[in-house]
Design a protein around this motif. Sequence first.
Motif, short mmCIF file in Angstrom:
data_model
loop_
_atom_site.label_atom_id
_atom_site.label_comp_id
_atom_site.label_asym_id
_atom_site.label_seq_id
_atom_site.Cartn_x
_atom_site.Cartn_y
_atom_site.Cartn_z
N SER A 12 0.95 -1.17 0.00
CA SER A 12 0.08 -0.08 -0.09
C SER A 12 0.79 1.21 0.01
O SER A 12 0.52 2.31 -0.70
CB SER A 12 -0.80 -0.01 1.15
OG SER A 12 -1.78 -1.10 1.30
N ALA A 13 1.99 1.27 0.68
CA ALA A 13 2.74 2.28 0.75
C ALA A 13 3.53 2.52 -0.53
O ALA A 13 3.66 3.85 -0.80
CB ALA A 13 3.77 2.11 1.64
N MET A 14 3.74 1.72 -1.32
CA MET A 14 4.70 1.41 -2.61
C MET A 14 3.47 2.17 -3.55
O MET A 14 3.75 3.21 -4.32
CB MET A 14 4.72 0.02 -3.07
CG MET A 14 5.98 -0.07 -3.95
SD MET A 14 6.05 -1.67 -4.29
CE MET A 14 7.57 -1.85 -4.53
N MET A 15 2.23 1.72 -3.48
CA MET A 15 1.03 2.40 -4.33
C MET A 15 0.81 3.84 -4.06
O MET A 15 0.92 4.43 -5.08
CB MET A 15 -0.40 1.77 -3.99
CG MET A 15 -0.37 0.33 -4.43
SD MET A 15 -1.21 0.01 -6.01
CE MET A 15 -2.86 0.54 -5.82
N LYS A 16 1.11 4.17 -2.75
CA LYS A 16 0.85 5.64 -2.50
C LYS A 16 1.99 6.48 -3.05
O LYS A 16 2.02 7.41 -3.27
CB LYS A 16 0.67 6.08 -0.94
CG LYS A 16 -0.75 5.31 -0.60
CD LYS A 16 -1.00 5.48 0.87
CE LYS A 16 -2.36 4.97 1.43
NZ LYS A 16 -2.46 4.63 2.95
N GLY A 17 3.32 5.82 -2.94
CA GLY A 17 4.35 6.49 -3.45
C GLY A 17 4.36 6.73 -5.00
O GLY A 17 4.72 7.76 -5.45
N GLN A 18 3.99 5.73 -5.83
CA GLN A 18 3.81 5.80 -7.20
C GLN A 18 2.88 7.03 -7.37
O GLN A 18 2.98 7.73 -8.44
CB GLN A 18 3.17 4.46 -7.63
CG GLN A 18 3.94 3.38 -7.69
CD GLN A 18 5.25 3.10 -8.47
OE1 GLN A 18 5.15 3.80 -9.41
NE2 GLN A 18 6.00 2.14 -8.19
N GLU A 57 1.97 9.47 -5.65
CA GLU A 57 2.57 10.88 -5.24
C GLU A 57 3.66 11.31 -6.21
O GLU A 57 3.60 12.57 -6.80
CB GLU A 57 3.31 10.63 -3.86
CG GLU A 57 3.69 11.96 -3.47
CD GLU A 57 2.75 13.23 -3.23
OE1 GLU A 57 1.75 12.58 -2.49
OE2 GLU A 57 3.08 14.08 -3.29
N ALA A 58 4.42 10.43 -6.89
CA ALA A 58 5.06 10.65 -8.02
C ALA A 58 4.47 11.21 -9.01
O ALA A 58 5.17 12.16 -10.02
CB ALA A 58 6.03 9.57 -8.59
N ASP A 103 2.03 12.94 -8.99
CA ASP A 103 1.07 14.30 -8.51
C ASP A 103 -0.49 14.08 -8.40
O ASP A 103 -1.03 14.78 -8.49
CB ASP A 103 1.28 15.59 -9.64
CG ASP A 103 0.98 16.65 -8.83
OD1 ASP A 103 1.41 16.83 -7.72
OD2 ASP A 103 0.81 17.84 -9.55
N ILE A 104 -0.76 12.68 -8.05
CA ILE A 104 -2.22 12.34 -7.56
C ILE A 104 -2.44 12.66 -6.26
O ILE A 104 -1.63 12.23 -5.36
CB ILE A 104 -2.34 10.95 -7.96
CG1 ILE A 104 -2.29 10.61 -9.38
CG2 ILE A 104 -3.68 10.57 -7.53
CD1 ILE A 104 -2.05 9.09 -9.70
N PRO A 105 -3.34 13.59 -5.99
CA PRO A 105 -3.43 14.04 -4.42
C PRO A 105 -3.86 13.05 -3.51
O PRO A 105 -4.42 12.05 -3.86
CB PRO A 105 -4.43 14.92 -4.54
CG PRO A 105 -5.19 14.80 -5.78
CD PRO A 105 -4.37 14.13 -6.71
N LYS A 106 -3.88 13.03 -2.18
CA LYS A 106 -4.38 12.30 -1.16
C LYS A 106 -5.61 12.30 -1.31
O LYS A 106 -6.22 13.22 -1.64
CB LYS A 106 -3.51 12.56 -0.02
CG LYS A 106 -1.83 12.34 0.27
CD LYS A 106 -1.76 12.40 1.66
CE LYS A 106 -0.28 11.74 1.42
NZ LYS A 106 0.76 12.72 0.97
N VAL A 107 -6.24 11.23 -0.42
CA VAL A 107 -7.66 11.40 -0.50
C VAL A 107 -8.51 12.71 -0.13
O VAL A 107 -9.37 13.13 -0.90
CB VAL A 107 -8.19 10.06 0.54
CG1 VAL A 107 -9.80 10.09 0.46
CG2 VAL A 107 -7.83 8.98 -0.20
N ASP A 108 -8.13 13.10 1.11
CA ASP A 108 -8.73 14.28 1.62
C ASP A 108 -8.65 15.60 0.76
O ASP A 108 -9.39 16.34 0.25
CB ASP A 108 -8.32 14.81 2.95
CG ASP A 108 -6.73 15.17 2.96
OD1 ASP A 108 -6.20 14.56 2.05
OD2 ASP A 108 -6.14 15.44 4.08
#
Lengths: 166, 103
Positions: A93-99, A101-102, A104-109
Amino acid sequence: MSEEKYPLKKVCIICAKGTIEDVYATLVMGNGAVMEGIETKIFFTFFGLDAITKKQMMKLHTGTVGNPAMRMPGGLPFPSILGMLPGVELGVSAMMKGQMEALDIPKVDEFLEMITAGGGEIYACKLAMDMFKLKKEDLWEGVLGVLTVGEFYEKCDGQQTQIIFT
Amino acid sequence: MAQKTYAGVTVDVNEEGYFTNPAQWTKEIAAEIAKEEGVVLTDKHMAMLDYLRDRVSKGEVLTIRGVGKSGIVDIKGFYEMFPGAPMKKATKIAGIPKPASCI
Protein backbone atom coordinates in the motif's frame (compact mmCIF):
# COMPACT_ATOMS: atom_id res chain seq x y z
CA MET A 1 -25.72 14.23 -42.66
CA SER A 2 -24.24 15.12 -39.34
CA GLU A 3 -25.00 12.94 -36.37
CA GLU A 4 -26.65 14.58 -33.38
CA LYS A 5 -24.46 14.53 -30.27
CA TYR A 6 -25.69 14.28 -26.70
CA PRO A 7 -22.80 15.11 -24.37
CA LEU A 8 -22.96 13.93 -20.77
CA LYS A 9 -24.61 16.42 -18.45
CA LYS A 10 -24.47 14.52 -15.17
CA VAL A 11 -22.60 11.54 -13.75
CA CYS A 12 -23.50 9.76 -10.54
CA ILE A 13 -20.76 7.51 -9.22
CA ILE A 14 -21.22 4.78 -6.63
CA CYS A 15 -18.20 3.57 -4.64
CA ALA A 16 -18.82 0.43 -2.59
CA LYS A 17 -15.28 -0.73 -1.89
CA GLY A 18 -12.57 0.70 0.30
CA THR A 19 -9.28 -0.34 -1.30
CA ILE A 20 -6.89 2.27 -2.65
CA GLU A 21 -7.62 1.30 -6.25
CA ASP A 22 -11.40 1.26 -5.88
CA VAL A 23 -11.52 4.59 -4.09
CA TYR A 24 -9.10 6.25 -6.49
CA ALA A 25 -11.02 4.97 -9.51
CA THR A 26 -13.99 6.84 -8.07
CA LEU A 27 -12.03 9.98 -7.22
CA VAL A 28 -10.29 10.19 -10.60
CA MET A 29 -13.52 9.59 -12.52
CA GLY A 30 -15.38 12.07 -10.32
CA ASN A 31 -12.78 14.80 -10.48
CA GLY A 32 -12.40 14.23 -14.23
CA ALA A 33 -16.13 14.78 -14.67
CA VAL A 34 -16.04 17.98 -12.60
CA MET A 35 -13.12 19.23 -14.72
CA GLU A 36 -15.19 18.67 -17.86
CA GLY A 37 -17.98 20.79 -16.44
CA ILE A 38 -20.22 17.76 -15.88
CA GLU A 39 -22.49 17.81 -12.82
CA THR A 40 -21.04 15.18 -10.48
CA LYS A 41 -22.50 13.31 -7.52
CA ILE A 42 -20.64 10.59 -5.67
CA PHE A 43 -22.33 8.08 -3.34
CA PHE A 44 -20.12 6.14 -0.94
CA THR A 45 -21.56 2.93 0.47
CA PHE A 46 -20.45 -0.23 2.31
CA PHE A 47 -16.66 -0.38 2.55
CA GLY A 48 -16.44 2.63 0.26
CA LEU A 49 -17.45 4.66 3.31
CA ASP A 50 -13.85 4.34 4.52
CA ALA A 51 -12.91 6.94 1.90
CA ILE A 52 -15.04 9.59 3.62
CA THR A 53 -14.66 8.44 7.24
CA LYS A 54 -12.25 10.73 9.09
CA LYS A 55 -10.57 7.87 10.95
CA GLN A 56 -9.97 5.72 7.87
CA MET A 57 -9.71 7.95 4.80
CA MET A 58 -5.95 8.49 4.98
CA LYS A 59 -5.23 4.84 5.79
CA LEU A 60 -6.57 2.99 2.78
CA HIS A 61 -4.85 -0.22 1.71
CA THR A 62 -4.56 -2.39 -1.36
CA GLY A 63 -5.48 -6.03 -0.75
CA THR A 64 -2.54 -8.35 -1.40
CA VAL A 65 -4.48 -11.64 -1.43
CA GLY A 66 -6.53 -12.97 -4.33
CA ASN A 67 -5.55 -10.32 -6.84
CA PRO A 68 -4.19 -12.06 -9.95
CA ALA A 69 -3.23 -8.73 -11.53
CA MET A 70 -0.81 -8.00 -8.71
CA ARG A 71 2.82 -8.53 -9.66
CA MET A 72 6.21 -8.03 -8.10
CA PRO A 73 8.21 -5.02 -9.20
CA GLY A 74 9.71 -6.33 -12.44
CA GLY A 75 6.62 -8.30 -13.42
CA LEU A 76 7.03 -11.66 -11.69
CA PRO A 77 3.84 -13.18 -10.24
CA PHE A 78 2.92 -12.21 -6.69
CA PRO A 79 1.78 -15.38 -4.88
CA SER A 80 -1.24 -14.89 -2.61
CA ILE A 81 0.53 -16.75 0.19
CA LEU A 82 3.11 -13.95 0.24
CA GLY A 83 0.35 -11.39 0.57
CA MET A 84 -0.77 -13.10 3.77
CA LEU A 85 2.48 -12.38 5.58
CA PRO A 86 2.33 -9.62 8.20
CA GLY A 87 3.38 -6.25 6.88
CA VAL A 88 3.16 -7.12 3.19
CA GLU A 89 -0.17 -5.38 2.66
CA LEU A 90 1.19 -2.31 4.43
CA GLY A 91 4.33 -2.31 2.28
CA VAL A 92 2.44 -2.76 -0.97
CA SER A 93 0.00 0.00 0.00
CA ALA A 94 2.85 2.36 0.83
CA MET A 95 4.38 1.56 -2.56
CA MET A 96 1.10 2.31 -4.35
CA LYS A 97 0.82 5.64 -2.51
CA GLY A 98 4.41 6.47 -3.43
CA GLN A 99 3.76 5.80 -7.10
CA MET A 100 0.70 8.04 -7.03
CA GLU A 101 2.54 10.82 -5.23
CA ALA A 102 5.20 10.69 -7.97
CA LEU A 103 2.47 11.30 -10.56
CA ASP A 104 1.14 14.27 -8.56
CA ILE A 105 -2.06 12.42 -7.66
CA PRO A 106 -3.44 14.01 -4.48
CA LYS A 107 -4.19 12.23 -1.22
CA VAL A 108 -7.80 11.28 -0.48
CA ASP A 109 -8.73 14.38 1.55
CA GLU A 110 -7.17 16.80 -0.95
CA PHE A 111 -8.79 14.94 -3.85
CA LEU A 112 -12.23 15.24 -2.22
CA GLU A 113 -11.59 18.95 -1.65
CA MET A 114 -10.71 19.38 -5.34
CA ILE A 115 -13.97 17.70 -6.35
CA THR A 116 -16.13 19.78 -4.02
CA ALA A 117 -14.27 23.00 -4.93
CA GLY A 118 -15.43 22.41 -8.49
CA GLY A 119 -19.02 21.86 -7.42
CA GLY A 120 -19.01 18.05 -7.14
CA GLU A 121 -21.21 16.60 -4.40
CA ILE A 122 -20.30 13.84 -1.94
CA TYR A 123 -22.92 11.67 -0.23
CA ALA A 124 -22.90 8.77 2.21
CA CYS A 125 -25.26 5.79 2.21
CA LYS A 126 -27.64 5.71 5.16
CA LEU A 127 -28.03 1.93 5.30
CA ALA A 128 -24.28 1.31 5.30
CA MET A 129 -23.80 4.03 7.94
CA ASP A 130 -26.32 2.23 10.17
CA MET A 131 -24.58 -1.09 9.52
CA PHE A 132 -21.15 0.23 10.46
CA LYS A 133 -22.58 2.31 13.35
CA LEU A 134 -21.26 5.53 11.86
CA LYS A 135 -22.63 8.99 12.59
CA LYS A 136 -22.55 12.07 10.41
CA GLU A 137 -19.83 13.56 12.64
CA ASP A 138 -17.57 10.56 11.88
CA LEU A 139 -17.53 11.62 8.24
CA TRP A 140 -15.29 14.06 6.40
CA GLU A 141 -16.66 17.63 6.77
CA GLY A 142 -17.34 18.05 3.04
CA VAL A 143 -19.94 15.27 2.91
CA LEU A 144 -23.15 16.97 1.82
CA GLY A 145 -25.59 14.47 3.25
CA VAL A 146 -26.53 10.96 4.28
CA LEU A 147 -29.02 9.58 1.78
CA THR A 148 -31.24 6.57 1.28
CA VAL A 149 -30.94 4.78 -2.04
CA GLY A 150 -34.16 6.38 -3.19
CA GLU A 151 -32.94 9.86 -2.36
CA PHE A 152 -29.74 9.24 -4.30
CA TYR A 153 -31.69 8.03 -7.34
CA GLU A 154 -33.80 11.18 -7.18
CA LYS A 155 -30.57 13.15 -7.56
CA CYS A 156 -29.65 11.08 -10.61
CA ASP A 157 -32.59 12.31 -12.67
CA GLY A 158 -32.51 14.06 -16.01
CA GLN A 159 -31.46 13.33 -19.56
CA GLN A 160 -27.85 12.66 -20.51
CA THR A 161 -27.15 11.31 -17.02
CA GLN A 162 -25.13 8.19 -16.32
CA ILE A 163 -24.73 6.13 -13.17
CA ILE A 164 -21.30 4.55 -12.78
CA PHE A 165 -20.56 1.78 -10.30
CA THR A 166 -16.83 1.55 -9.72
CA MET B 1 -4.83 22.45 -40.52
CA ALA B 2 -7.57 24.92 -39.69
CA GLN B 3 -7.06 28.63 -39.32
CA LYS B 4 -8.95 31.28 -37.43
CA THR B 5 -8.77 35.03 -37.41
CA TYR B 6 -8.69 36.87 -34.09
CA ALA B 7 -8.08 40.62 -33.72
CA GLY B 8 -7.14 40.79 -37.39
CA VAL B 9 -4.49 38.08 -37.10
CA THR B 10 -4.79 34.66 -38.73
CA VAL B 11 -3.65 31.85 -36.43
CA ASP B 12 -3.31 28.08 -36.78
CA VAL B 13 -5.70 26.00 -34.69
CA ASN B 14 -6.65 22.34 -34.50
CA GLU B 15 -10.16 21.00 -35.19
CA GLU B 16 -11.23 21.85 -31.62
CA GLY B 17 -9.98 25.44 -31.83
CA TYR B 18 -6.80 25.03 -29.74
CA PHE B 19 -3.68 26.84 -30.95
CA THR B 20 -1.08 24.66 -32.59
CA ASN B 21 1.53 27.40 -32.36
CA PRO B 22 1.46 29.24 -29.00
CA ALA B 23 3.86 31.87 -30.39
CA GLN B 24 1.04 33.32 -32.51
CA TRP B 25 -0.88 34.33 -29.37
CA THR B 26 -1.24 37.92 -28.16
CA LYS B 27 -3.26 39.52 -25.37
CA GLU B 28 -5.63 41.05 -27.93
CA ILE B 29 -6.26 37.60 -29.39
CA ALA B 30 -6.90 36.24 -25.87
CA ALA B 31 -9.60 38.85 -25.31
CA GLU B 32 -11.42 37.77 -28.48
CA ILE B 33 -11.27 34.03 -27.71
CA ALA B 34 -12.45 34.82 -24.18
CA LYS B 35 -15.47 36.63 -25.63
CA GLU B 36 -16.29 33.52 -27.68
CA GLU B 37 -16.06 31.45 -24.50
CA GLY B 38 -18.18 33.89 -22.50
CA VAL B 39 -15.36 35.01 -20.20
CA VAL B 40 -14.43 38.63 -19.44
CA LEU B 41 -10.70 38.83 -18.78
CA THR B 42 -9.50 40.59 -15.63
CA ASP B 43 -5.91 41.07 -14.42
CA LYS B 44 -6.28 37.84 -12.47
CA HIS B 45 -7.28 36.00 -15.64
CA MET B 46 -4.24 37.41 -17.43
CA ALA B 47 -1.97 36.28 -14.58
CA MET B 48 -3.47 32.79 -14.86
CA LEU B 49 -3.00 32.72 -18.65
CA ASP B 50 0.64 33.74 -18.19
CA TYR B 51 1.10 31.02 -15.57
CA LEU B 52 -0.39 28.34 -17.83
CA ARG B 53 1.66 29.44 -20.84
CA ASP B 54 4.81 29.50 -18.72
CA ARG B 55 4.22 25.96 -17.44
CA VAL B 56 3.53 24.61 -20.91
CA SER B 57 6.62 26.32 -22.36
CA LYS B 58 8.64 24.49 -19.70
CA GLY B 59 7.16 21.20 -20.85
CA GLU B 60 5.13 20.63 -17.70
CA VAL B 61 1.78 18.87 -17.58
CA LEU B 62 -1.05 21.11 -16.44
CA THR B 63 -3.24 19.88 -13.60
CA ILE B 64 -6.00 21.44 -11.54
CA ARG B 65 -3.92 20.64 -8.47
CA GLY B 66 -1.02 22.62 -9.92
CA VAL B 67 -3.27 25.60 -10.56
CA GLY B 68 -4.41 25.45 -6.92
CA LYS B 69 -0.78 25.78 -5.86
CA SER B 70 0.04 28.56 -8.34
CA GLY B 71 -0.53 31.26 -5.75
CA ILE B 72 -2.81 33.11 -8.17
CA VAL B 73 -6.10 31.53 -7.21
CA ASP B 74 -7.39 28.49 -5.32
CA ILE B 75 -9.19 25.67 -7.10
CA LYS B 76 -12.63 27.01 -6.29
CA GLY B 77 -11.63 30.40 -7.64
CA PHE B 78 -10.31 28.80 -10.83
CA TYR B 79 -13.70 27.17 -11.44
CA GLU B 80 -15.35 30.56 -10.90
CA MET B 81 -12.96 32.37 -13.27
CA PHE B 82 -13.49 29.94 -16.13
CA PRO B 83 -16.96 28.46 -15.50
CA GLY B 84 -17.77 25.00 -16.80
CA ALA B 85 -14.66 23.15 -17.88
CA PRO B 86 -12.00 25.55 -16.55
CA MET B 87 -8.84 23.85 -17.76
CA LYS B 88 -10.15 23.43 -21.30
CA LYS B 89 -11.44 26.99 -21.42
CA ALA B 90 -8.33 28.55 -19.90
CA THR B 91 -5.91 26.72 -22.19
CA LYS B 92 -7.95 27.63 -25.25
CA ILE B 93 -7.88 31.30 -24.27
CA ALA B 94 -4.16 31.04 -23.40
CA GLY B 95 -3.37 29.81 -26.90
CA ILE B 96 -1.83 26.52 -25.76
CA PRO B 97 -2.73 22.88 -26.50
CA LYS B 98 -5.60 21.17 -24.71
CA PRO B 99 -4.08 19.56 -21.59
CA ALA B 100 -3.55 15.80 -21.80
CA SER B 101 -4.00 15.11 -18.09
CA CYS B 102 -6.60 13.15 -16.11
CA ILE B 103 -6.13 15.14 -12.92
